[in-house]
Write a protein that holds these residues in place. Structure first.
Motif, PDB file in Angstrom:
ATOM      1  N   ILE A   1      43.677  56.511  38.990  1.00  0.00           N
ATOM      2  CA  ILE A   1      44.689  55.589  39.506  1.00  0.00           C
ATOM      3  C   ILE A   1      44.290  55.088  40.886  1.00  0.00           C
ATOM      4  CG2 ILE A   1      47.088  55.400  40.283  1.00  0.00           C
ATOM      5  CD1 ILE A   1      47.823  57.391  38.072  1.00  0.00           C
ATOM      6  N   GLY A   2      43.799  56.004  41.734  1.00  0.00           N
ATOM      7  CA  GLY A   2      43.345  55.592  43.054  1.00  0.00           C
ATOM      8  C   GLY A   2      42.248  54.549  42.983  1.00  0.00           C
ATOM      9  N   ILE A   3      41.272  54.774  42.108  1.00  0.00           N
ATOM     10  CA  ILE A   3      40.176  53.824  41.929  1.00  0.00           C
ATOM     11  C   ILE A   3      40.694  52.491  41.398  1.00  0.00           C
ATOM     12  CG2 ILE A   3      38.089  53.365  40.574  1.00  0.00           C
ATOM     13  CD1 ILE A   3      37.488  56.380  40.740  1.00  0.00           C
ATOM     14  N   ALA A   4      41.665  52.580  40.459  1.00  0.00           N
ATOM     15  CA  ALA A   4      42.167  51.359  39.816  1.00  0.00           C
ATOM     16  C   ALA A   4      43.008  50.496  40.746  1.00  0.00           C
ATOM     17  CB  ALA A   4      42.985  51.726  38.579  1.00  0.00           C
ATOM     18  N   ILE A   5      43.783  51.119  41.645  1.00  0.00           N
ATOM     19  CA  ILE A   5      44.717  50.333  42.457  1.00  0.00           C
ATOM     20  C   ILE A   5      44.241  50.106  43.886  1.00  0.00           C
ATOM     21  CG2 ILE A   5      46.647  51.170  41.093  1.00  0.00           C
ATOM     22  CD1 ILE A   5      47.462  52.927  43.440  1.00  0.00           C
ATOM     23  N   GLY A   6      43.229  50.860  44.337  1.00  0.00           N
ATOM     24  CA  GLY A   6      42.792  50.724  45.724  1.00  0.00           C
ATOM     25  C   GLY A   6      42.313  49.325  46.057  1.00  0.00           C
ATOM     26  N   ILE A   7      41.415  48.790  45.239  1.00  0.00           N
ATOM     27  CA  ILE A   7      40.873  47.457  45.505  1.00  0.00           C
ATOM     28  C   ILE A   7      41.937  46.372  45.349  1.00  0.00           C
ATOM     29  CG2 ILE A   7      39.216  45.728  44.697  1.00  0.00           C
ATOM     30  CD1 ILE A   7      37.269  47.994  44.129  1.00  0.00           C
ATOM     31  N   PRO A   8      42.743  46.361  44.271  1.00  0.00           N
ATOM     32  CA  PRO A   8      43.781  45.321  44.179  1.00  0.00           C
ATOM     33  C   PRO A   8      44.782  45.342  45.332  1.00  0.00           C
ATOM     34  CG  PRO A   8      43.435  46.319  42.036  1.00  0.00           C
ATOM     35  CD  PRO A   8      42.649  47.134  43.017  1.00  0.00           C
ATOM     36  N   LEU A   9      45.236  46.525  45.748  1.00  0.00           N
ATOM     37  CA  LEU A   9      46.204  46.594  46.840  1.00  0.00           C
ATOM     38  C   LEU A   9      45.625  46.039  48.135  1.00  0.00           C
ATOM     39  CD1 LEU A   9      47.979  50.053  46.368  1.00  0.00           C
ATOM     40  CD2 LEU A   9      49.020  47.785  46.241  1.00  0.00           C
ATOM     41  N   LEU A  10      44.412  46.457  48.461  1.00  0.00           N
ATOM     42  CA  LEU A  10      43.807  45.993  49.708  1.00  0.00           C
ATOM     43  C   LEU A  10      43.303  44.556  49.579  1.00  0.00           C
ATOM     44  CD1 LEU A  10      42.121  49.323  50.713  1.00  0.00           C
ATOM     45  CD2 LEU A  10      44.084  48.238  51.784  1.00  0.00           C
ATOM     46  N   SER A  11      43.013  44.125  48.357  1.00  0.00           N
ATOM     47  CA  SER A  11      42.687  42.715  48.152  1.00  0.00           C
ATOM     48  C   SER A  11      43.891  41.836  48.416  1.00  0.00           C
ATOM     49  CB  SER A  11      42.176  42.482  46.721  1.00  0.00           C
ATOM     50  OG  SER A  11      40.919  43.079  46.524  1.00  0.00           O
ATOM     51  N   ALA A  12      45.088  42.358  48.128  1.00  0.00           N
ATOM     52  CA  ALA A  12      46.304  41.608  48.435  1.00  0.00           C
ATOM     53  C   ALA A  12      46.457  41.434  49.943  1.00  0.00           C
ATOM     54  CB  ALA A  12      47.520  42.332  47.858  1.00  0.00           C
ATOM     55  N   VAL A  13      46.119  42.481  50.710  1.00  0.00           N
ATOM     56  CA  VAL A  13      46.130  42.373  52.175  1.00  0.00           C
ATOM     57  C   VAL A  13      45.105  41.340  52.625  1.00  0.00           C
ATOM     58  CG1 VAL A  13      45.707  43.623  54.329  1.00  0.00           C
ATOM     59  CG2 VAL A  13      46.908  44.751  52.440  1.00  0.00           C
ATOM     60  N   PHE A  14      43.917  41.429  52.057  1.00  0.00           N
ATOM     61  CA  PHE A  14      42.834  40.488  52.375  1.00  0.00           C
ATOM     62  C   PHE A  14      43.271  39.046  52.091  1.00  0.00           C
ATOM     63  CE2 PHE A  14      39.263  37.994  50.758  1.00  0.00           C
ATOM     64  CZ  PHE A  14      38.307  38.145  51.755  1.00  0.00           C
ATOM     65  N   ALA A  15      43.857  38.828  50.912  1.00  0.00           N
ATOM     66  CA  ALA A  15      44.263  37.482  50.515  1.00  0.00           C
ATOM     67  C   ALA A  15      45.378  36.948  51.405  1.00  0.00           C
ATOM     68  CB  ALA A  15      44.703  37.478  49.052  1.00  0.00           C
ATOM     69  N   ALA A  16      46.317  37.831  51.782  1.00  0.00           N
ATOM     70  CA  ALA A  16      47.424  37.398  52.637  1.00  0.00           C
ATOM     71  C   ALA A  16      46.918  36.949  54.002  1.00  0.00           C
ATOM     72  CB  ALA A  16      48.436  38.528  52.794  1.00  0.00           C
ATOM     73  N   VAL A  17      45.906  37.625  54.511  1.00  0.00           N
ATOM     74  CA  VAL A  17      45.382  37.299  55.839  1.00  0.00           C
ATOM     75  C   VAL A  17      44.574  36.007  55.828  1.00  0.00           C
ATOM     76  CG1 VAL A  17      43.767  38.068  57.638  1.00  0.00           C
ATOM     77  CG2 VAL A  17      45.425  39.664  56.669  1.00  0.00           C
ATOM     78  N   ILE A  18      43.755  35.805  54.784  1.00  0.00           N
ATOM     79  CA  ILE A  18      42.929  34.592  54.767  1.00  0.00           C
ATOM     80  C   ILE A  18      43.706  33.386  54.241  1.00  0.00           C
ATOM     81  CG2 ILE A  18      40.837  35.969  54.465  1.00  0.00           C
ATOM     82  CD1 ILE A  18      40.670  34.966  51.593  1.00  0.00           C
ATOM     83  N   GLY A  19      44.899  33.627  53.676  1.00  0.00           N
ATOM     84  CA  GLY A  19      45.779  32.508  53.364  1.00  0.00           C
ATOM     85  C   GLY A  19      45.756  32.013  51.945  1.00  0.00           C
ATOM     86  N   HIS A  20      45.017  32.652  51.038  1.00  0.00           N
ATOM     87  CA  HIS A  20      45.063  32.244  49.625  1.00  0.00           C
ATOM     88  C   HIS A  20      44.650  33.420  48.765  1.00  0.00           C
ATOM     89  CE1 HIS A  20      40.647  31.939  49.491  1.00  0.00           C
ATOM     90  NE2 HIS A  20      40.717  31.260  50.609  1.00  0.00           N
ATOM     91  N   GLY A  21      45.006  33.358  47.476  1.00  0.00           N
ATOM     92  CA  GLY A  21      44.730  34.449  46.554  1.00  0.00           C
ATOM     93  C   GLY A  21      43.254  34.657  46.329  1.00  0.00           C
ATOM     94  N   THR A  22      42.901  35.873  45.943  1.00  0.00           N
ATOM     95  CA  THR A  22      41.494  36.182  45.708  1.00  0.00           C
ATOM     96  C   THR A  22      40.926  35.419  44.522  1.00  0.00           C
ATOM     97  OG1 THR A  22      42.199  38.082  44.397  1.00  0.00           O
ATOM     98  CG2 THR A  22      41.670  38.483  46.697  1.00  0.00           C
ATOM     99  N   SER A  23      41.777  34.971  43.608  1.00  0.00           N
ATOM    100  CA  SER A  23      41.276  34.218  42.451  1.00  0.00           C
ATOM    101  C   SER A  23      41.045  32.749  42.779  1.00  0.00           C
ATOM    102  CB  SER A  23      42.273  34.325  41.291  1.00  0.00           C
ATOM    103  OG  SER A  23      43.504  33.736  41.640  1.00  0.00           O
ATOM    104  N   SER A  24      41.403  32.338  44.016  1.00  0.00           N
ATOM    105  CA  SER A  24      41.241  30.935  44.397  1.00  0.00           C
ATOM    106  C   SER A  24      39.837  30.612  44.877  1.00  0.00           C
ATOM    107  CB  SER A  24      42.241  30.591  45.524  1.00  0.00           C
ATOM    108  OG  SER A  24      43.554  30.846  45.102  1.00  0.00           O
ATOM    109  N   GLY A  25      39.003  31.641  45.001  1.00  0.00           N
ATOM    110  CA  GLY A  25      37.646  31.431  45.472  1.00  0.00           C
ATOM    111  C   GLY A  25      37.482  31.952  46.880  1.00  0.00           C
ATOM    112  N   PRO A  26      36.246  32.108  47.357  1.00  0.00           N
ATOM    113  CA  PRO A  26      35.997  32.670  48.674  1.00  0.00           C
ATOM    114  C   PRO A  26      36.417  31.731  49.788  1.00  0.00           C
ATOM    115  CG  PRO A  26      33.958  31.859  47.708  1.00  0.00           C
ATOM    116  CD  PRO A  26      35.016  31.728  46.651  1.00  0.00           C
ATOM    117  N   GLY A  27      36.755  32.302  50.940  1.00  0.00           N
ATOM    118  CA  GLY A  27      37.017  31.516  52.130  1.00  0.00           C
ATOM    119  C   GLY A  27      35.750  31.376  52.942  1.00  0.00           C
ATOM    120  N   THR A  28      35.891  30.903  54.172  1.00  0.00           N
ATOM    121  CA  THR A  28      34.737  30.824  55.055  1.00  0.00           C
ATOM    122  C   THR A  28      34.359  32.236  55.497  1.00  0.00           C
ATOM    123  OG1 THR A  28      36.067  30.641  57.056  1.00  0.00           O
ATOM    124  CG2 THR A  28      35.568  28.590  55.862  1.00  0.00           C
ATOM    125  N   ALA A  29      33.142  32.361  56.070  1.00  0.00           N
ATOM    126  CA  ALA A  29      32.689  33.671  56.532  1.00  0.00           C
ATOM    127  C   ALA A  29      33.628  34.233  57.587  1.00  0.00           C
ATOM    128  CB  ALA A  29      31.263  33.560  57.075  1.00  0.00           C
TER     129      ALA A  29
END
Length: 487
Positions: free
Chosen positions: A421-449
């Motif tokens: 469960i830790g392996i399964a949810i760790g990346i999605p949960l922190l990806s949500a933090v990542f996406a919120a900070v850069i301003g768009h969902g992770t499925s929308s494509g990469p942002g700038t460096a």
């Protein structure tokens, strides 16, 4: 009194009877076969991650559909582990292990030969079920094959190395196989390992099962499996698409189903997970720790690869070399961890290790777009990985030693499920933090460096902060009581 407490009391009362210092040849063969299977199960989770674009092009996956290659595996691996661990208690752990390996071989053949998205997803579903069957069965067989506490701790330490390093090595292995051969070999490589395990394990490992026959708790099995499916799907969806109504409904359904599971288990004589076991501090807090130990470490591996490739612009090979620092730290800790446990109680080591794991994650907050920062990154992640492994080892000792032999498959299944469960949810949960900070969902494509670097800082900061908080909580909660040292 539990089996572990009885063993510890006896060892203290008779200091003149030392634990065996060496493994027999049969035990060594059993250890190699079981650890190889554990490594392959862990690696299977991430082996296709770096090859997803090529798989999508070859089989015609949509951009949004690619994530299901990982998600279907994670759902089955995490959702069915506890149930299949309990099945092993009833029908025999070696029998379940062998059956799981057979499913792995067949599903790997189907996946490697797949010509459509549907066929590939069926194969990944079966691989997840194989992992849910094999992983707790192999762990339970380890704990029964090594009855001497010192040898058991050594075996569990090596098992933790395989489980923890398998995720990172799987990503590297998938990249190498894809570059040199084809993404299909990420499936085919499992077949000889599975066949070898099916031939060797029955010859070197004795069958084990619960001494007292009980009925299988079908309502509990259905509720916990569906509840975990819903909760993990909700977390994964939120991480990849944002917190939309689908994610919210899935999470709500998961909470309701798991609440119903608790209510059913408290009223069932032959419960899948007896509530009295869940109330044991070592079991409850140990499994809670596993979510953060494994979730944080796999997320760190993911965001390190993102940093090296997207921010610094280096190759996937360079990312793999950076991740070797994590792998090396885990291997060294897995070797010396049992010796540390001879001097430090598992309860204490768990809280301290998780706190330090989080502390040595935080230096990544100062990473810049300058490649010279790679050297301190590798150094701090080496130390982080060392403490993640000592945390994993102490958690495993606590979680599998606090029950008697009849519940060993359940305890190992629950411990393994917490890891999954830790392996399964760790990346999605922190990806949500990542996406919120850069301003768009992770499925929308990469942002700038620059955007990605800011998002990476935020995700790693949250992960490290949570690990420190939980580590201190565990230290405070578990420091009282007679947690035995490992002899």
């Amino acid at each position: 009194m539990t089996t572990a407490e009885t063993t510890t009391t006896a060892a203290a009362a008779e200091p003149s009877v030392p634990a065996p210092a060496r493994m027999t040849g049969r035990q060594i063969a059993a250890l190699v076969a079981l650890l190889a299977s554990q490594f392959m199960m862990a690696a299977d989770f991430s082996v296709l991650n770096v090859a997803l674009p090529e798989v999508g092009t070859a089989l015609g996956f949509s951009t949004g559909g690619l994530q299901w290659i990982t998600t279907t595996f994670a759902l089955c691996a995490a959702g069915c582990t506890l149930v299949l661990g309990r099945v092993g208690d009833h029908v025999g752990r070696r029998r379940v292990f062998t059956a799981g390996m057979a499913v792995l071989a067949v599903s790997s053949l189907v996946g490697g030969a797949a010509e459509s998205p549907t066929t590939l997803l069926i194969a990944r579903t079966l691989q997840g079920l194989a992992t849910a069957a094999v992983t707790p069965a192999a762990l339970a067989l380890l704990t029964t094959a090594f009855t001497a506490p010192a040898l058991r701790t050594r075996a569990l330490g090596l098992n933790s190395v395989m489980m923890s390093s398998g995720f990172s090595v799987g990503a590297i292995l998938g990249g190498v196989l894809t570059d040199v051969f084809s993404w299909r070999w990420a499936f085919f490589i499992n077949i000889p390992v599975a066949i070898a395990a099916m031939l060797v394990v029955p010859r070197v490992v004795d069958e084990s099962k619960a001494e007292r026959r009980t009925r299988i708790d079908l309502p509990g099995a259905v509720l916990v499996t569906l509840g975990l499916f819903a909760a993990i799907h909700g977390v994964t969806r939120a991480g990849e698409e944002g917190f939309d109504p689908v994610a919210g409904m899935a999470l709500l359904a998961g909470i309701v189903l798991l609440g119903a599971f608790w209510a059913v288990e408290s009223r069932t004589a032959d419960a899948l997970v007896p509530v009295r076991v869940l109330k044991k501090p070592d079991i409850a807090f140990g499994n809670l720790a596993a979510l953060f130990v494994f979730g944080g470490e796999t997320a760190l591996i993911f965001f390190t690869g993102l940093y090296v490739q997207d921010v610094l612009g280096l190759s996937s090979l360079a990312a793999g070399l950076v991740l070797l620092g994590i792998g090396t730290g885990q291997i060294i800790a897995g070797t010396v961890g049992p010796r540390i446990l001879q001097r430090v109680p598992p309860r204490t080591l768990l809280g301290v290790s998780l706190t330090l794991q989080g502390a040595f994650m935080l230096p990544a907050l100062w990473a810049t777009s300058d490649s010279r920062w790679l050297i301190p990154l590798v150094a701090t992640q080496f130390v982080n990985a060392f403490f993640s492994m000592t945390a994993a080892l102490s958690f495993m000792v606590l979680a599998t030693s606090a029950v008697d032999s009849d519940l060993r498959g359940m305890a190992t299944g629950m411990a393994t499920q917490s890891q999954q469960i830790g392996i399964a949810i760790g990346i999605p949960l922190l990806s949500a933090v990542f996406a919120a900070v850069i301003g768009h969902g992770t499925s929308s494509g990469p942002g700038t460096a620059a955007e990605e670097l800011t998002g990476i800082h935020a995700a790693i900061g949250v992960a490290g902060g949570c690990q420190i908080a939980i580590g201190l909580l565990l230290w405070a909660a578990l420091r009282h009581g007679a947690a035995p040292r490992v002899p």
